[in-house]
Design a protein around this motif. Structure first.
Motif, PDB file in Angstrom:
ATOM      1  N   UNK A   1       0.816  -1.222   0.000  1.00  0.00           N
ATOM      2  CA  UNK A   1       0.000   0.000   0.000  1.00  0.00           C
ATOM      3  C   UNK A   1       0.835   1.251   0.000  1.00  0.00           C
ATOM      4  N   UNK A   2       1.645   1.427  -1.059  1.00  0.00           N
ATOM      5  CA  UNK A   2       2.444   2.646  -1.182  1.00  0.00           C
ATOM      6  C   UNK A   2       3.741   2.601  -0.411  1.00  0.00           C
ATOM      7  N   UNK A   3       4.183   1.443   0.011  1.00  0.00           N
ATOM      8  CA  UNK A   3       5.466   1.263   0.685  1.00  0.00           C
ATOM      9  C   UNK A   3       5.570   2.054   1.976  1.00  0.00           C
ATOM     10  N   UNK A   4       4.471   2.290   2.640  1.00  0.00           N
ATOM     11  CA  UNK A   4       4.467   2.979   3.931  1.00  0.00           C
ATOM     12  C   UNK A   4       5.144   4.350   3.859  1.00  0.00           C
ATOM     13  N   UNK A   5       4.968   5.042   2.754  1.00  0.00           N
ATOM     14  CA  UNK A   5       5.523   6.384   2.617  1.00  0.00           C
ATOM     15  C   UNK A   5       7.000   6.424   2.252  1.00  0.00           C
ATOM     16  N   UNK A   6       7.602   5.279   1.950  1.00  0.00           N
ATOM     17  CA  UNK A   6       9.016   5.273   1.526  1.00  0.00           C
ATOM     18  C   UNK A   6       9.137   5.867   0.125  1.00  0.00           C
ATOM     19  N   UNK A   7      10.239   6.463  -0.174  1.00  0.00           N
ATOM     20  CA  UNK A   7      10.390   7.250  -1.395  1.00  0.00           C
ATOM     21  C   UNK A   7      10.508   6.389  -2.645  1.00  0.00           C
ATOM     22  N   UNK A   8      11.278   5.327  -2.566  1.00  0.00           N
ATOM     23  CA  UNK A   8      11.538   4.544  -3.775  1.00  0.00           C
ATOM     24  C   UNK A   8      11.923   3.120  -3.386  1.00  0.00           C
ATOM     25  N   UNK A   9      12.280   2.351  -4.405  1.00  0.00           N
ATOM     26  CA  UNK A   9      12.642   0.956  -4.166  1.00  0.00           C
ATOM     27  C   UNK A   9      13.966   0.831  -3.406  1.00  0.00           C
ATOM     28  N   UNK A  10      14.803   1.861  -3.485  1.00  0.00           N
ATOM     29  CA  UNK A  10      16.077   1.815  -2.751  1.00  0.00           C
ATOM     30  C   UNK A  10      15.804   1.798  -1.249  1.00  0.00           C
ATOM     31  N   UNK A  11      14.909   2.653  -0.784  1.00  0.00           N
ATOM     32  CA  UNK A  11      14.564   2.659   0.638  1.00  0.00           C
ATOM     33  C   UNK A  11      13.853   1.360   1.030  1.00  0.00           C
ATOM     34  N   UNK A  12      12.999   0.872   0.160  1.00  0.00           N
ATOM     35  CA  UNK A  12      12.321  -0.397   0.438  1.00  0.00           C
ATOM     36  C   UNK A  12      13.328  -1.521   0.594  1.00  0.00           C
ATOM     37  N   UNK A  13      14.276  -1.572  -0.324  1.00  0.00           N
ATOM     38  CA  UNK A  13      15.300  -2.622  -0.256  1.00  0.00           C
ATOM     39  C   UNK A  13      16.161  -2.471   0.991  1.00  0.00           C
ATOM     40  N   UNK A  14      16.427  -1.227   1.385  1.00  0.00           N
ATOM     41  CA  UNK A  14      17.228  -0.981   2.588  1.00  0.00           C
ATOM     42  C   UNK A  14      16.507  -1.505   3.833  1.00  0.00           C
ATOM     43  N   UNK A  15      15.206  -1.259   3.920  1.00  0.00           N
ATOM     44  CA  UNK A  15      14.421  -1.742   5.067  1.00  0.00           C
ATOM     45  C   UNK A  15      14.401  -3.272   5.092  1.00  0.00           C
ATOM     46  N   UNK A  16      14.201  -3.864   3.958  1.00  0.00           N
ATOM     47  CA  UNK A  16      14.159  -5.324   3.904  1.00  0.00           C
ATOM     48  C   UNK A  16      15.494  -5.957   4.280  1.00  0.00           C
ATOM     49  N   UNK A  17      16.572  -5.340   3.848  1.00  0.00           N
ATOM     50  CA  UNK A  17      17.891  -5.906   4.150  1.00  0.00           C
ATOM     51  C   UNK A  17      18.201  -5.859   5.637  1.00  0.00           C
ATOM     52  N   UNK A  18      17.940  -4.728   6.277  1.00  0.00           N
ATOM     53  CA  UNK A  18      18.248  -4.643   7.701  1.00  0.00           C
ATOM     54  C   UNK A  18      17.294  -5.508   8.523  1.00  0.00           C
ATOM     55  N   UNK A  19      16.043  -5.668   8.038  1.00  0.00           N
ATOM     56  CA  UNK A  19      15.114  -6.538   8.764  1.00  0.00           C
ATOM     57  C   UNK A  19      15.520  -7.999   8.654  1.00  0.00           C
ATOM     58  N   UNK A  20      16.276  -8.326   7.636  1.00  0.00           N
ATOM     59  CA  UNK A  20      16.784  -9.693   7.477  1.00  0.00           C
ATOM     60  C   UNK A  20      18.119  -9.904   8.190  1.00  0.00           C
TER      61      UNK A  20
END
Length: 373
Positions: A147-166
């Motif tokens: 649903x809009x990536x929770x206000x994240x700007x782009x796929x780079x921020x999305x990938x950053x969140x996923x990496x640290x959560x892993x």
């Protein structure tokens, strides 16, 4: 009766001998001793000239290049250390901020409204940040980014969140957004009493903050560039993020920023390159001292050699008429001393023989030795 007759010297010959224009065919031409010393001096000067050319053309430029490279590496490492320290400080500040009661309550409740309120409160502790996000993680350790990536700007921020959560290292990520460079740092925050309640805290800073990390007090010694390694299907490539200052020449020093995919590039300025020569002290002064000492030594040798030669010749001439031993301190003059002594003794014997005359020849010429009546 035989008697000795003392003959007077020919006054004509005396006059001729005293006339400098009448030298009996003997005259001075050139100066072999001076020429020999000059040749020795020239032979000694050739290595010094070659050494001076080597210092000026080879060694001094090499020393200057080595010193400039050393200084460039030092500047690059210094700035990389500053950026690394700034990232470590930012991580510590994030860790402290998520331990505030409001942030811990939001992480425990996982309520979106509480999360937004905690974000606004925590943002006050990061005046240099352009945004701060607090994203809850599920019990599986993943973030709900639908649903809009929770206000994240782009796929780079999305990938950053996923990496640290892993559980991957929380390396900063720089990227362009709407024509401006931003950098985000994310890390996982865990509730101390509820280990299953976790969230990702992501702080984003702008280009001005990144540029401030490259500043130095006073005049900039060159150009500093923050560079990031980017991996894609086409392979790895280095992307310049932001630069400050100006550089000249081809020399570029590089230093990696610890715990990141960043590195600092430094290109020395023209002013720094010119000033490097002031820190060098080539051996020109030593070479000049050796040159002066050599010239003075050869001049002294020429002077003392001439005096020694004159003294030795006088000693040889004085001792030529004696049969006693004669010590010659210049070995090359020994044959001359021997020939001169032989000639002097031979002339002495001939002179004594010519002075012995029959008595009758000196009385008038009648052969009787008696005066004629």
């Amino acid at each position: 009766m035989v008697k000795f007759r003392n003959t007077e010297k020919n006054t004509t010959n005396d006059k001729a001998g005293s006339d400098p224009r009448n030298s009996h065919g003997i005259q001075g031409k050139g100066n072999a001793l001076r020429d020999a010393v000059a040749l020795g001096l020239a032979i000694a000067l050739v290595p010094m000239i070659l050494a001076g050319a080597y210092l000026y053309l080879v060694r001094a430029p090499a020393q200057q290049d080595a010193l400039l490279e050393q200084m460039a590496n030092s500047y690059a490492q210094q700035q990389a250390g500053r950026v690394s320290d700034a990232l470590a400080t930012l991580r510590d500040r994030v860790h402290s901020a998520v331990r505030s009661p409001l942030a811990l309550e939001a992480i425990a409740g996982q309520n979106p409204a509480d999360m937004r309120l905690a974000e606004q409160t925590m943002l006050d502790f990061f005046p240099e940040a352009v945004s701060l996000r607090l994203l809850p993680l599920s019990e599986m350790g993943t973030a709900d980014l639908d649903g809009g990536f929770q206000g994240l700007r782009n796929h780079i921020e999305v990938d950053l969140v996923r990496r640290v959560s892993n559980g991957e290292p929380s390396a900063p990520e720089a990227y362009q957004f709407e024509g401006e460079w931003l950098a985000s740092l994310a890390q996982v925050a865990t509730h101390p009493q509820l280990p299953s309640r976790r969230a990702v805290v992501m702080v984003t800073v702008g280009a001005e903050r990144l540029e401030s990390l490259l500043r130095l007090p006073g005049e900039m010694p060159g150009q500093f560039t923050l560079e990031q390694r980017v991996y894609s299907e086409r392979g790895a490539r280095d992307v310049p993020v932001i630069s400050r200052g100006s550089g000249a020449g081809d020399l570029t020093a590089r230093a990696d920023v610890q715990d990141s995919s960043w590195r600092i590039l430094f290109k020395p300025s023209a002013t720094l390159q010119e000033s490097v020569g002031e820190y060098l002290s080539p051996d020109y002064d030593v070479l000049a001292i050796l040159l002066l000492c050599s010239i003075a030594g050869f001049a002294l040798t020429l002077q003392r050699s001439g005096s020694a030669l004159r003294r030795e010749l006088t000693h040889i001439v004085d001792g030529a008429e004696h049969r006693t031993g004669l010590d010659v301190r210049i070995p090359q003059l020994v044959p001359i001393a021997q020939d001169l002594r032989k000639a002097t003794l031979r002339r002495s014997r001939l002179g004594n023989t010519s002075n012995i005359v029959p008595a009758g020849e000196g009385s008038g010429g009648n052969g009787s030795g008696m005066p004629m009546s």
